[in-house]
Write a protein that holds these residues in place. Structure first.
Motif, PDB file in Angstrom:
ATOM      1  N   UNK A 444       0.851  -1.194   0.000  1.00 15.57           N
ATOM      2  CA  UNK A 444       0.000   0.000   0.000  1.00 15.57           C
ATOM      3  C   UNK A 444       0.890   1.249   0.000  1.00 15.57           C
ATOM      4  N   UNK A 445       0.308   2.399  -0.318  1.00 18.22           N
ATOM      5  CA  UNK A 445       1.074   3.642  -0.316  1.00 18.22           C
ATOM      6  C   UNK A 445       1.455   3.959   1.137  1.00 18.22           C
ATOM      7  N   UNK A 446       2.754   4.079   1.391  1.00 16.89           N
ATOM      8  CA  UNK A 446       3.244   4.263   2.751  1.00 16.89           C
ATOM      9  C   UNK A 446       4.501   5.118   2.738  1.00 16.89           C
ATOM     10  N   UNK A 447       4.944   5.525   3.913  1.00 13.27           N
ATOM     11  CA  UNK A 447       6.167   6.329   4.048  1.00 13.27           C
ATOM     12  C   UNK A 447       7.282   5.471   4.613  1.00 13.27           C
ATOM     13  N   UNK A 448       8.403   5.424   3.907  1.00 21.35           N
ATOM     14  CA  UNK A 448       9.633   4.842   4.446  1.00 21.35           C
ATOM     15  C   UNK A 448      10.434   5.933   5.134  1.00 21.35           C
ATOM     16  N   UNK A 449      11.057   5.594   6.240  1.00 18.27           N
ATOM     17  CA  UNK A 449      11.814   6.578   7.018  1.00 18.27           C
ATOM     18  C   UNK A 449      13.278   6.182   7.097  1.00 18.27           C
ATOM     19  N   UNK A 450      14.149   7.094   6.668  1.00 17.09           N
ATOM     20  CA  UNK A 450      15.597   6.956   6.829  1.00 17.09           C
ATOM     21  C   UNK A 450      16.033   8.011   7.843  1.00 17.09           C
ATOM     22  N   UNK A 451      16.964   7.660   8.720  1.00 15.72           N
ATOM     23  CA  UNK A 451      17.423   8.620   9.717  1.00 15.72           C
ATOM     24  C   UNK A 451      18.945   8.687   9.737  1.00 15.72           C
ATOM     25  N   UNK A 452      19.453   9.884  10.014  1.00 21.81           N
ATOM     26  CA  UNK A 452      20.894  10.130  10.079  1.00 21.81           C
ATOM     27  C   UNK A 452      21.195  10.851  11.389  1.00 21.81           C
ATOM     28  N   UNK A 453      22.010  10.229  12.231  1.00 27.04           N
ATOM     29  CA  UNK A 453      22.437  10.835  13.493  1.00 27.04           C
ATOM     30  C   UNK A 453      23.810  11.449  13.290  1.00 27.04           C
ATOM     31  N   UNK A 454      23.905  12.760  13.436  1.00 22.49           N
ATOM     32  CA  UNK A 454      25.146  13.483  13.167  1.00 22.49           C
ATOM     33  C   UNK A 454      25.848  13.819  14.476  1.00 22.49           C
ATOM     34  N   UNK A 455      26.948  13.088  14.754  1.00 16.90           N
ATOM     35  CA  UNK A 455      27.788  13.407  15.902  1.00 16.90           C
ATOM     36  C   UNK A 455      27.247  12.937  17.238  1.00 16.90           C
ATOM     37  N   UNK A 456      26.227  12.083  17.231  1.00 17.55           N
ATOM     38  CA  UNK A 456      25.648  11.606  18.482  1.00 17.55           C
ATOM     39  C   UNK A 456      25.451  10.097  18.396  1.00 17.55           C
ATOM     40  N   UNK A 457      25.533   9.430  19.542  1.00 12.78           N
ATOM     41  CA  UNK A 457      25.360   7.977  19.602  1.00 12.78           C
ATOM     42  C   UNK A 457      24.388   7.623  20.716  1.00 12.78           C
TER      43      UNK A 457
END
Length: 778
Positions: A444-457
């Protein structure tokens, strides 16, 4: 939400894929006289929607990044983690009037730590009369790239942003005597060879002569040598370099760093502009979590040139971003989800004349991917997104629960819940024909989410998958570090990727990888795992396949054939899976070291060690996406199946399978000799029947060429790889060619070993042998 049985779902995916491929296959053809690098029946059909959601909170304006998680990564101690061990010395605090006495300490700064290396009137956080938010010019740690990865590193080359400034002028090299505070729309300038970090108001700058030589010092950088080997940044281990005393090349590099890379926000602008500059075939939008300067822009098809059209409009919004305020990630990821859902004709909470980002049926919106890439340098705050506990197990929904759910019951409205909500819920009334994959089963039409953490863990180790036995479970995001875990959790729930970028170089590579991955599979035909070539040996069918939507994944399956001609319901083995299970070091991969000076010295060698290869082969493998990077050995390891640098480390191209796509190469079976040669005297004492008898029990091997640069030989018994061969002809250090290109995150399909091999028994040099001849093709 609609549900169907799997067989109907697979049939529908095939039908939609074929329809879109037929309609759009002309787009895959090369220019007149040029062979296409794509199979002609796989053409781009529907452009993906990619929305870039960027952090524009106040911390993005900072010019320091440390591992002091408790304080947001600012300069608070003698070590990057904010500590000050005994014996390492002390922080040099701000001496604003050069009288040798500090005018500031941490209690005088806005965040109890230093956040800037230069004071400008345009800085988000203004200084007091003593400039106490700006570190002292001789605070060597913050001006050393080992301690502060944002600061100038003399071993690196700093480039301008891609695109044009507010006046339409392409970004170029910076005049070191007239460096701007912001290269897109300058308000102030500085002479880096004369002025120090003090701002005197308006356009006035301050000079300093700390070394007492009678001339202004200007800016400086420091290198660090761990003289005592204790891993600590000890006073006395630094070496100072005044930029005014350096050669022209270093001065130019420093000026470009200062103007384009000195802050978190500037690094993000560089990374995003570089990642998007060559991107076409996608609909891209942009927004920030605070929308300062009204920078949000709807998704639109982008042209190639960065200085005109929709790409320029996008870049203008990107370069107009100004960072301040808090970090409301959850509400704004929800706002992007509502935009894709087209709730109340709204866009980021505003209603108006906005266009549904999902295309209508006559433009094949039912096939369209919708992706959000969220980049942040910090720990979210703000009000609830009001989506509930979306990743908890709902028996009526197949996409939540299990490894997607929180460790503790009753935890809701997390960032991961937002990602799950807009993944599992249908965002359109169109038919459910979105291409699926092994990691994304929703059609179905849906949203995929990519995330990028910059300088944090966070507290979790991203190398331990949520499905692994050692995974600790998703924690409640009630601390800063656990909010970074939630950032990874959001990518997992959204069936995207999580990228941990601990340096500016990491951020550039991560955003490029995220955008390239998000834009893949734009062809709806890619929903089909094409059965390209087949070999029937009488009792077994060997079938080659490839899937463009899963990183050009290749497969070779063995399926039993019954006496009545029927094929077994499932394969006996899949060579793609078997190869993924083999350790890279155990594989037998050969190549040909060609000596062009003394051809007699040419020899077959193992494809395992960079130093053993010819200079030309080494040049290929040492080539990065834009310039040589001397990572040839890592590329050999990657091609042998090592996954450690995919989406991390060197950020090589992601793969679903180590086996590349098999498009035109027909599998060839080699077992017991089968030719009908007579036992004739023409062959001397080498009777063919003797050769057959000797090799009566020769193990069966299936040979096939693949576009991972290798001819593969797979064992008949279990599909494991017996041998592989890398022809010398596939090596090339040219851009977009050679083996190095297979590791490039921006890889677009190329043909390598795509010709069907031919096998024949021949009488050669006084003996019978079985000889395989292969080649390349497009």
């Amino acid at each position: 939400m609609k549900h169907r049985n799997n067989s109907f779902k697979q049939d529908l995916a095939v039908m939609v894929g074929v329809v879109c491929a037929v309609l759009f296959q002309s787009q895959a053809l090369g220019a007149p006289g040029t062979l296409s690098d794509l199979p002609l029946y796989v053409g781009p059909a529907v452009e993906s929607n990619i929305f870039m959601l960027s952090d524009d909170s106040g911390s993005m304006d900072w010019e320091v990044m440390t591992t002091d998680t408790a304080n947001g990564g600012i300069f608070t101690g003698t070590q990057p983690d904010g500590t000050s061990p005994a014996g390492s010395g002390s922080v040099k605090h701000r001496d604003s009037d050069d009288d040798g006495i500090a005018n500031c300490d941490f209690s005088d700064t806005y965040f109890n730590g230093y956040i800037y290396i230069v004071e400008f009137g345009s800085n988000t956080y203004g200084d007091d009369g003593n400039d106490c938010n700006t570190a002292d010019d001789q605070a060597w740690r913050i001006r050393n790239s080992d301690f502060n990865p944002l600061y100038f590193d003399p071993t690196k080359t700093y480039e301008p942003w891609a695109g044009v400034d507010i006046n339409g002028v392409p970004f170029g090299d910076i005049d070191i005597t007239n460096a701007p505070d912001n290269p897109y729309n300058p308000q102030e300038t500085i002479d880096l060879t004369q002025h120090n970090s003090n701002w005197a108001g308006g356009t006035s700058r301050v000079t300093s002569d700390r070394d007492g030589d009678g001339t202004p010092d200007g800016f400086r950088y420091y290198t660090w040598t761990d003289s005592d080997g204790d891993g600590l940044f000890d006073n006395g281990e630094e070496t100072e370099y005044l930029i005014k005393d350096q050669d022209a090349a270093t001065q130019q590099n420093f000026a470009n760093w200062f103007a384009y890379h000195r802050s978190r926000e500037f690094v993000a602008k560089y990374a995003l502009s570089k990642a998007i500059t060559d991107l076409t075939g996608a609909r891209v939008g942009y927004g920030t979590i605070n929308n300062h300067n009204n920078v949000k822009i709807e998704v639109a098809s982008i042209n190639l040139e960065a200085g005109v059209g929709n790409k320029k409009s996008l870049f203008d919004k990107l370069f107009s971003t100004h960072s301040s305020s808090g970090t409301p990630l959850r509400q704004n990821l929800r706002n992007v989800g509502r935009y894709f859902d087209y709730v109340d004709n709204s866009f980021f909470g505003n209603t108006g004349n906005y266009t549904d980002p999902i295309l209508p049926a006559d433009q094949y919106g039912m096939c369209q991917k919708n992706v959000t890439i969220l980049m942040t340098d910090g720990f979210y705050n703000g009000s609830s997104p009001s989506v509930g506990n979306a990743d908890a197990d709902d028996t009526s929904n197949p996409y939540d629960g299990g490894s997607y759910a929180d460790k503790y019951t009753g935890v809701g409205n997390t960032l991961a819940d937002v990602a799950m909500y807009y993944y599992k819920n249908d965002l359109s009334a169109l038919p459910d024909n979105v291409p699926t994959s092994s990691t994304d089963s929703a059609d179905h039409q849906h949203m995929n989410t990519f995330t990028v953490a910059f300088g944090v863990t966070g507290t979790l180790d991203p190398s331990v998958a949520p499905t692994d036995a050692g995974f600790a479970g998703w924690p409640t995001p009630n601390t800063n570090e656990k909010k970074i875990d939630d950032l990874w959790h959001a990518a997992y729930n959204g069936r995207g990727d999580f990228f941990s970028a601990q340096s500016p170089d990491d951020l550039i590579n991560a955003l490029q990888a995220a955008i390239r991955t998000a834009s893949k599979g734009t062809s709806t035909a890619a929903a089909v795992a094409f059965n390209t070539t087949t070999l029937d040996t009488g009792s077994v069918v060997y079938q080659a396949k490839f899937n463009p939507s899963e990183d050009w994944k290749g497969e070779l399956t063995s399926t039993d054939l019954a006496g009545d001609g029927s094929i077994a319901a499932s394969p006996t083995w899949n060579a793609g899976d078997a190869l993924n299970g083999q350790t890279p070091a155990s594989r037998v991969i050969l190549t040909y070291k060609k000596d062009t000076v003394t051809p007699a010295n040419s020899v077959g060698i193992a494809f395992k060690t960079l130093a053993a290869l010819s200079p030309g082969q080494q040049a290929d493998l040492n080539m990065g996406p834009s310039a040589p990077d001397n990572e040839g050995q890592a590329r050999i390891d990657y091609l042998r199946g090592d996954r450690s640098n995919e989406s991390q480390g060197l950020f090589f191209r992601d793969r679903t399978n180590a086996l590349g796509d098999i498009v035109h190469s027909n599998p060839v079976y080699v077992g017991k000799p089968r030719s009908g040669y007579p036992n004739t005297a023409a062959f001397g004492d080498g009777q063919y029947s003797t050769f057959v008898s000797t090799n009566e029990n020769r193990a069966g091997i299936i040979y096939v060429g693949a576009n991972d640069g290798m001819l593969h030989g797979f064992n008949e018994a279990d599909g494991t790889e017996a041998v592989a061969y890398v022809p010398n002809a596939v090596f090339s250090s040219a851009a977009g060619e050679g083996l190095h290109y297979l590791t490039d995150p921006s890889y677009s399909h190329k043909y390598y070993v795509d010709l069907s091999p031919t096998v024949q028994d021949v009488y050669l040099n006084g003996a019978w042998k079985t000889v395989l001849v292969g080649g390349l093709r497009a």
